[in-house]
Scaffold this motif. Sequence first.
Motif, PDB file in Angstrom:
ATOM      1  N   ARG A 462       1.346  -0.780   0.096  1.00 38.95           N
ATOM      2  CA  ARG A 462       0.501   0.147   0.236  1.00 38.95           C
ATOM      3  C   ARG A 462       0.603   1.539   0.349  1.00 38.95           C
ATOM      4  N   ILE A 463       1.100   2.279  -1.396  1.00 43.65           N
ATOM      5  CA  ILE A 463       1.703   2.975  -0.817  1.00 43.65           C
ATOM      6  C   ILE A 463       1.124   4.341  -0.296  1.00 43.65           C
ATOM      7  N   THR A 464       2.247   4.777   0.304  1.00 38.45           N
ATOM      8  CA  THR A 464       1.363   5.618   1.505  1.00 38.45           C
ATOM      9  C   THR A 464       3.034   7.407   1.498  1.00 38.45           C
ATOM     10  N   GLU A 465       3.793   7.086   0.281  1.00 28.54           N
ATOM     11  CA  GLU A 465       4.534   8.560  -0.113  1.00 28.54           C
ATOM     12  C   GLU A 465       4.772   8.474  -1.717  1.00 28.54           C
ATOM     13  N   SER A 466       4.350   9.141  -2.480  1.00 26.51           N
ATOM     14  CA  SER A 466       5.102   8.760  -3.474  1.00 26.51           C
ATOM     15  C   SER A 466       5.021   9.764  -4.081  1.00 26.51           C
ATOM     16  N   TRP A 471       7.124   6.675 -11.318  1.00 26.25           N
ATOM     17  CA  TRP A 471       7.861   5.819 -11.568  1.00 26.25           C
ATOM     18  C   TRP A 471       7.754   4.957 -10.969  1.00 26.25           C
ATOM     19  N   THR A 472       8.185   4.131 -10.958  1.00 23.53           N
ATOM     20  CA  THR A 472       9.214   2.142 -11.104  1.00 23.53           C
ATOM     21  C   THR A 472       9.312   1.186  -9.985  1.00 23.53           C
ATOM     22  N   LEU A 473       7.589   1.060  -9.385  1.00 25.04           N
ATOM     23  CA  LEU A 473       7.752  -0.498  -8.426  1.00 25.04           C
ATOM     24  C   LEU A 473       7.753  -1.266  -8.952  1.00 25.04           C
ATOM     25  N   SER A 474       9.432  -1.634  -8.710  1.00 19.80           N
ATOM     26  CA  SER A 474       9.655  -2.925  -8.992  1.00 19.80           C
ATOM     27  C   SER A 474       9.459  -4.277  -7.672  1.00 19.80           C
ATOM     28  N   LEU A 486       0.761 -10.313 -10.975  1.00 18.98           N
ATOM     29  CA  LEU A 486       0.423  -9.086  -9.904  1.00 18.98           C
ATOM     30  C   LEU A 486      -0.941  -8.241 -10.146  1.00 18.98           C
ATOM     31  N   ASP A 487      -1.665  -7.690  -9.246  1.00 23.87           N
ATOM     32  CA  ASP A 487      -2.499  -7.281  -9.707  1.00 23.87           C
ATOM     33  C   ASP A 487      -3.529  -8.558 -10.456  1.00 23.87           C
ATOM     34  N   GLY A 488      -3.370  -9.374 -10.697  1.00 20.62           N
ATOM     35  CA  GLY A 488      -4.706 -10.249 -11.367  1.00 20.62           C
ATOM     36  C   GLY A 488      -4.038 -10.638 -12.434  1.00 20.62           C
ATOM     37  N   ARG A 489      -2.697  -9.775 -13.327  1.00 22.65           N
ATOM     38  CA  ARG A 489      -1.801 -10.026 -14.271  1.00 22.65           C
ATOM     39  C   ARG A 489      -0.477 -11.146 -14.030  1.00 22.65           C
ATOM     40  N   PRO A 490      -0.599 -12.518 -14.779  1.00 18.87           N
ATOM     41  CA  PRO A 490       0.505 -13.277 -14.383  1.00 18.87           C
ATOM     42  C   PRO A 490       2.032 -12.023 -14.699  1.00 18.87           C
ATOM     43  N   VAL A 491       2.774 -12.803 -14.145  1.00 15.09           N
ATOM     44  CA  VAL A 491       4.052 -11.984 -14.065  1.00 15.09           C
ATOM     45  C   VAL A 491       4.905 -13.620 -14.202  1.00 15.09           C
ATOM     46  N   GLU A 492       6.059 -13.093 -15.060  1.00 13.87           N
ATOM     47  CA  GLU A 492       6.822 -14.157 -14.745  1.00 13.87           C
ATOM     48  C   GLU A 492       8.061 -14.209 -13.888  1.00 13.87           C
ATOM     49  N   PRO A 504      -1.116   7.891  -3.246  1.00 21.24           N
ATOM     50  CA  PRO A 504      -0.666   7.323  -1.539  1.00 21.24           C
ATOM     51  C   PRO A 504      -1.773   6.577  -0.824  1.00 21.24           C
ATOM     52  N   GLY A 505      -2.127   5.461  -1.300  1.00 23.58           N
ATOM     53  CA  GLY A 505      -3.811   4.831  -0.627  1.00 23.58           C
ATOM     54  C   GLY A 505      -3.493   3.180  -1.753  1.00 23.58           C
ATOM     55  N   ASP A 506      -2.594   3.863  -2.599  1.00 23.84           N
ATOM     56  CA  ASP A 506      -2.821   3.040  -4.044  1.00 23.84           C
ATOM     57  C   ASP A 506      -2.124   1.028  -3.246  1.00 23.84           C
ATOM     58  N   VAL A 507      -2.554   0.918  -3.667  1.00 22.86           N
ATOM     59  CA  VAL A 507      -2.466  -0.623  -3.737  1.00 22.86           C
ATOM     60  C   VAL A 507      -2.358  -1.832  -4.620  1.00 22.86           C
ATOM     61  N   VAL A 508      -1.638  -2.796  -4.463  1.00 27.48           N
ATOM     62  CA  VAL A 508      -0.897  -3.746  -5.679  1.00 27.48           C
ATOM     63  C   VAL A 508      -0.350  -4.824  -4.897  1.00 27.48           C
ATOM     64  N   VAL A 509      -1.312  -5.959  -5.416  1.00 30.75           N
ATOM     65  CA  VAL A 509      -1.189  -7.280  -4.830  1.00 30.75           C
ATOM     66  C   VAL A 509      -0.614  -7.857  -5.981  1.00 30.75           C
ATOM     67  N   LEU A 510       0.652  -8.751  -4.823  1.00 30.74           N
ATOM     68  CA  LEU A 510       1.490  -9.612  -5.726  1.00 30.74           C
ATOM     69  C   LEU A 510       1.198 -11.133  -5.019  1.00 30.74           C
TER      70      LEU A 510
END
Lengths: 629, 629
Positions: A462-466, A471-474, A486-492, A504-510
């Motif tokens: 969960r992003i808290t500052e940006s 920019w790139t979250l890896s 990642l967010d439901g999409r296949p990743v290698e 802030p507040g964005d959520v990414v799910v792996l």
Amino acid sequence: MTVSISNDKATPAAPTTGRLRPLGLREITLKPGFWQQRQDTNRNASLAHIEHWLEKTGWLGNFDAAAEGRLPGARRGREFSDTETYKLLEAMAWEYGRTGDPALDERYRAIVRRVAAAQEPDGYLNTNFGRPGQAPRYSDLEWGHEIYSYGHLIQAGVARARATGPDELFQVAVRAADHVCEVFGPDGIASVCGHAEIEPALVELYRVTGERRYLEQARLFVERRGNQVLADIEFGRSYFQDDMPTRQAEVLRGHAVRATYLAAGTVDVAVETGDAGLLDAVTRQWRNAVARRTYLTGGMGSRHQDEAFGDDYVLPPDRAYSETCAAIGSVMLSWRLLLAHGDAEYADLIERTLFNVIATSPADDGRAFFYTNTLHQRTPGTEPAPDVLVPRAASSLRAPWFAVSCCPTNLARTYASLAAYLATVDDDGLQIHQYAAATIRTGRFGCEIDTSYPHEGRITVRITESPDTPWTLSLRVPHWATGATLDGRPVEPGWAHLNRRFSPGDVVVLELPMQPRITAPDPRIDAIRGCVAVERGPIVLCAESVDLPPGVDLNALRVLPHAEERDGAVVVTGLTVQPPPHGWPYGIAPEPITGTVDVPLRPYHRWARRGPSTMRVWLPLADGRTNQQ
Amino acid sequence: MTVSISNDKATPAAPTTGRLRPLGLREITLKPGFWQQRQDTNRNASLAHIEHWLEKTGWLGNFDAAAEGRLPGARRGREFSDTETYKLLEAMAWEYGRTGDPALDERYRAIVRRVAAAQEPDGYLNTNFGRPGQAPRYSDLEWGHEIYSYGHLIQAGVARARATGPDELFQVAVRAADHVCEVFGPDGIASVCGHAEIEPALVELYRVTGERRYLEQARLFVERRGNQVLADIEFGRSYFQDDMPTRQAEVLRGHAVRATYLAAGTVDVAVETGDAGLLDAVTRQWRNAVARRTYLTGGMGSRHQDEAFGDDYVLPPDRAYSETCAAIGSVMLSWRLLLAHGDAEYADLIERTLFNVIATSPADDGRAFFYTNTLHQRTPGTEPAPDVLVPRAASSLRAPWFAVSCCPTNLARTYASLAAYLATVDDDGLQIHQYAAATIRTGRFGCEIDTSYPHEGRITVRITESPDTPWTLSLRVPHWATGATLDGRPVEPGWAHLNRRFSPGDVVVLELPMQPRITAPDPRIDAIRGCVAVERGPIVLCAESVDLPPGVDLNALRVLPHAEERDGAVVVTGLTVQPPPHGWPYGIAPEPITGTVDVPLRPYHRWARRGPSTMRVWLPLADGRTNQQ
């Protein structure tokens, strides 16, 4: 000397250049979970346990004896025992820097005073050499560990300087470093220490102080080694990597702790001097060591005799050495290569090593440790007495302290600085390497990471500052994580990059797949032919005798190559077989099967926590020699 | 002291009671064949080679330095280096006793004079202890090897007394033995030596002299050991068998040479004191060691670190230690149990060990040796320079001498007395244990044995002397010899007895089956799971890279479980496989087969005689993971 310390570099290794930049210990904080629990145990129990043993054995008292002129008569412990105090101080420095606990600071300062009192006017500091009745200074570079000891002293001083600010210990370390540069500089003794460690320490001191002579001294040590500057020994000069210049070596070799420390320091030198050829050499050695000389757990070093890497593919699970300190050296090395190159494979090995060696060694109460980490225990060990010092190699059960007790203090400094290995930044953004519940706040990027990993595979960021710009979250997708999303999409496997404008507040799910996996070994590893292991996520599983029904012998089980989760446990089907009659063990007919049994598997790092047991990571498959009727 | 020597007991071990009685070296003589060739090389080359190295290293000079008061300054070699001279003297004593070569006798006497001159008035004799500047006598029983050294001195003196008659060396040995009884007797130091060897030596001296105090002293040493009379060490007290009384031990353990020497001496004590419980204990330990801790070659001891037996079934073929001296200790032990019990199984193990370890160690020219005898060489070794002393464990190719050079001298005394192990007598007749071309003449029974064994399986025994009354000729049928015939009639493994009236000229023919055999291991030996070995008669075969077509890698071969003889060679079919891609060596798919190749197998004892090579005794089977298309 004026030293300017940047608190956001409060981290064990802080290169001035490279692909990725580390975070400081106040930029990234563990939250409750797998690793915070262990870090807490380290702080709350292991530090005091170590202090107790340093006093009890007299290894800390050696500094008092030095200051009071009672050496060599009062000297206790092995030639390198001073370093256990230094590693404890490093651990305390990181812990105090993070927690600000005044009681811890007081204990730290009391020890520092005793160490400082033993330093001689010219900066020399070692309780085992140089006094009347002791061997002369630097008279035994092969085995004396004098320069090695400065290395740990300097790393402790650097840790304090970075975590809190330069103090008395830092000044002691600087004086020692200046002494080393004086004695072993370009016009000094043209040799090296039998145990690498000064190399990464001097580079870190250069990074803290900006004093180029420390870097130059580290470079000199790296370049000298390998030219047979040390005497030959029974194990051969490869034991201390003095057999060939490191630029020429194809693979890590010799004593595994020496090899990984040296390689780590060599990366530091290569990065700071811009020596691409030197960096390539270590990268190649790492790659070949991983492909041919590394246990499934990430453990390195298969030989008891010389605590060394074996030949390629000689990785016997029983009596695996896999020293805890070599795992720490491997993490040091992989981390530096990760910072230099940015490739996920280095973080993959760090993850494997953290979960399967570094989490395996300490007892749950933080007061006993494995020195070696075997992958197959054939006979139940005997529980060491809580107050007895055991030889280094005894590891059938965790022991409170060892005659050579490098591992407990090495774990302490590693756990105290563990958060440093979780994430990095670069100009494009933030990279998350290891998954643990944590808070990251760099001032530019910030997030909350929530997960019960490695128990479950879901990681929420969960992003808290940006910044306002994209920019790139890896996020690292581990090499085993086929089917990750990642967010439901296949990743290698490799890096999953998200480049966008975050708020802030964005959520990414792996989501990492946590189904148990059957792992077959490279057939060149003869010792585990016909066996499989089972892994789940980053965790290597094992079978332990205490989980088997009474009368079932773990050494007389064959398994079918299928594992499933059942009631939260991973289970394989085992076939019990009739052992051949007792006699000459060759010329044996196929084994008759006598029954089947469910074999529950548990994380390898949890083994030997329920009393003496036998254990296997590699499980023999039922094969053509098993008589399936 | 008056010593009466019976020449027909000119043999290394001559119990006064037991199931079988040994023959003396003039009662049984080797004729041209496998073993005589090796005995000749030992006499003609190895003895002078050893003498050369003892002079070159100064180990023999230590005795001169002692006599001339030049110690400790002039001391050379390890603490046990005196014993290499004693073992050379023992070898010379047996050789001279058999050949009567005056030049050899002169060399022997010259060395004896130098040894005798170093003995102190009270009988003490050791060049490493007791003088000003040296550690005091008996101040380091754990590692000092002082009493061990007396053991080899006494065995040499006994050999000379038995082979030729008591001489100056024998008197030196007696004085040393008397000194030991004085210092370590019932009222003396209540301890033992860290390395067993004095025990069998004192019993043999008792057997020669009839002086019971030597037997009593040996008994005392046997009974004391195991009660933690020595200090604890990193390897644990099991290293020198001081962890538990030998009566209680279930299996041979610790340092393999120490363990087998101690067990041999314990049998001697048990037999001479009529202690059935003690004999049972050693018999049990032998049986369990053979069933669980012995290599296919008969080699014992799997660990490099402490040259020790591993846990049950831990018998890795690569880096197998299988020290040459442990094989000699095993033969000493098995021989004593054979004399005590008369069971063929002891001779079975002796045969296996002679052909597959003791014949393996020396180079064809008798001037280089294996210290350890690995069963799997993964990378070609480098040929040691002919004039360089190498560390003990280097054994990728045979070396002329070692820093710890126990094996060459131990082989020398064993080859010099080898005929002793071939046959015995009892009241009923003659027993033939080992098959070699030989002449036996006991005065009562006589025969000519003709055979090209182990090349062929036919053994012809022609009677040359016989009592007029019926007697029993017993021929050992090896445990592997299913299908053997005696005079055309099937005989079972074990003993084939012929009880009848023999006449000179009678011929008996034993035919042993020599078809190659596929041997599968006990599945509890994890290190060789999924592999087979091939044996032919008593010979363990191996595959060696120099016999493979160019480009075929021995480590990437899988075999089919079938061997056949073709043009005099044993051949198996090999499948070449595609190694997995270089990377992480776990999680590997089945291996594709790329072709087939004939793999010729040769006797293991012939390996590494054609330059650097890789080698395997245990050959991986093609299995479910081999992708047979």
